[in-house]
Write an enzyme that holds these catalytic residues in place. Sequence first.
Site, PDB file in Angstrom:
ATOM      1  N   CYS A   1      -8.178   7.953  -0.609  1.00 47.71           N
ATOM      2  CA  CYS A   1      -6.808   7.543  -0.283  1.00 47.71           C
ATOM      3  C   CYS A   1      -5.787   8.629  -0.589  1.00 47.71           C
ATOM      4  O   CYS A   1      -4.671   8.596  -0.068  1.00 47.71           O
ATOM      5  CB  CYS A   1      -6.447   6.256  -1.018  1.00 47.71           C
ATOM      6  SG  CYS A   1      -7.512   4.862  -0.594  1.00 47.71           S
TER       7      CYS A   1
ATOM      8  N   HIS B   1       1.262   5.793  -0.872  1.00 46.85           N
ATOM      9  CA  HIS B   1       0.038   5.265  -0.274  1.00 46.85           C
ATOM     10  C   HIS B   1       0.139   3.750  -0.245  1.00 46.85           C
ATOM     11  O   HIS B   1       0.510   3.110  -1.231  1.00 46.85           O
ATOM     12  CB  HIS B   1      -1.180   5.709  -1.085  1.00 46.85           C
ATOM     13  CG  HIS B   1      -2.435   4.983  -0.737  1.00 46.85           C
ATOM     14  ND1 HIS B   1      -2.880   4.866   0.558  1.00 46.85           N
ATOM     15  CD2 HIS B   1      -3.333   4.299  -1.516  1.00 46.85           C
ATOM     16  CE1 HIS B   1      -3.999   4.163   0.563  1.00 46.85           C
ATOM     17  NE2 HIS B   1      -4.289   3.811  -0.680  1.00 46.85           N
TER      18      HIS B   1
ATOM     19  N   ASN C   1      -4.552  -1.354   3.820  1.00 49.21           N
ATOM     20  CA  ASN C   1      -4.852  -0.057   3.219  1.00 49.21           C
ATOM     21  C   ASN C   1      -5.670   0.757   4.219  1.00 49.21           C
ATOM     22  O   ASN C   1      -6.836   0.456   4.459  1.00 49.21           O
ATOM     23  CB  ASN C   1      -5.627  -0.260   1.914  1.00 49.21           C
ATOM     24  CG  ASN C   1      -5.938   1.038   1.194  1.00 49.21           C
ATOM     25  OD1 ASN C   1      -5.839   2.119   1.766  1.00 49.21           O
ATOM     26  ND2 ASN C   1      -6.333   0.932  -0.066  1.00 49.21           N
TER      27      ASN C   1
END
Length: 323
Positions: free
Chosen positions: A113, A250, A280
Site C-alpha cells: 500500500c 492512503h 482499499n
Amino acid sequence: MIRSVVRGFGAALPKRVMTNKEIESRVDTSDEWIVQRTGIRQRYIAGEGETSASLGEAAARAALERAGLTPDDVDLIIVATSTPDNTFPATAVNIQNRLGMRHGAAFDMQAVCSGFVYAVATADAYIRGGLSKRALVIGAETFSRLLDWTDRTTCVLFGDGAGAIVLEAQEAAGTKADRGVLTAQLRSDGAHRDKLYVDGGPSTTGTVGHLRMEGREVFKHAVGMITDVIEAAFEATGTTADDIDWLVPHQANRRIIDGSAKKLGIPLEKVVVTVDLHGNTSAASIPLALDAAASDGRIKKGDLVMLEAMGGGFTWGSVLLRW
C-alpha cells in the site's frame, strides 16, 4: 536546482461496482458493520480482460492527455503494484509496450500500500539525478484476485483500480515555495511482515495465495507510523501542519485516516477521502484520490499537498509536494 513537478494526472476504474449489500450475500457481514468499521460503501472489481496493466495503461494515457504529452515525451515508467499481470516481465514493461514506447526504462516497485509513495520518491531521485526528464508514475492493482472471498475480515476491504501522474524536471529556486516534490520520507520494518501478507509465492508455494491480515495489529501501528513520516517531512522542509492545503492519505480505513489527521492537527476538511467509493486499492489509492481531488478543483496549482501511506511489511512513507 531541479524539482520533479506534477504535469498531469489520471485514473482508471473497472466497470463493475460491488456494493456492501452484494458482499452481504457472500459472507456473514452487513453494510452497517462495514461502513461503521471502515467507511467503505462500495468498491470496483476487475472483470474479464481487466488487469493491472490494462488499468494502468488507461490511467497513464489519461495523465499524458491531461499533461498535453505523448508516450514519446516520457523516458521512465515506474509501476507500483503487488498484483502484477505476470511474475515477470514487469507490469511497467507491459504498459510501456501498450503505450507503444520503445525507449527509456520501465520497472515495477513492490511496497504494497506504500508503493505509490515509494515510486514517487524513486522517480524524484531519478529526475533530480539527471537520469530522467519525464516519468510516468503509476499505481495499479487488482487486489480482488488475491482475496479469499470466504474471509469476511479481508474481502470487505479491498478493490481494484489504477492512477497515474506525470512528473517533469523543472528548474526551481530550491525553497519550500517551489512547485514539485519537496521531500520524501520512507521507512520499513520487516519484523511486522507476518501481520499483513499473502500466503503464497513462486519460490514458496508455487501459487498466488490469498491475502491474510491481523487487522487489529495493523490498526494499532498505523497512526503512529503515519504521523512519524509526516512530522519528518515537516522537519525536512521547515513546514507545519498549518501550511498543508491537502492531506491525501492512503485510503485504507476511514478511522485510520481520521485518527492520523486528528493527531497531526489537520482539519478533516483538508483531507481527501475516497475510501467510501473505492475501498482499499493498495498502491492505486493515492493516485486515485489525487485524480478525484484535482479533477473537481479542490487541489489547485500552488497547493501544498502531503501524501502518506502504510502497507504490508510494514512499509510506510510520505511525500510532500507543491502542486
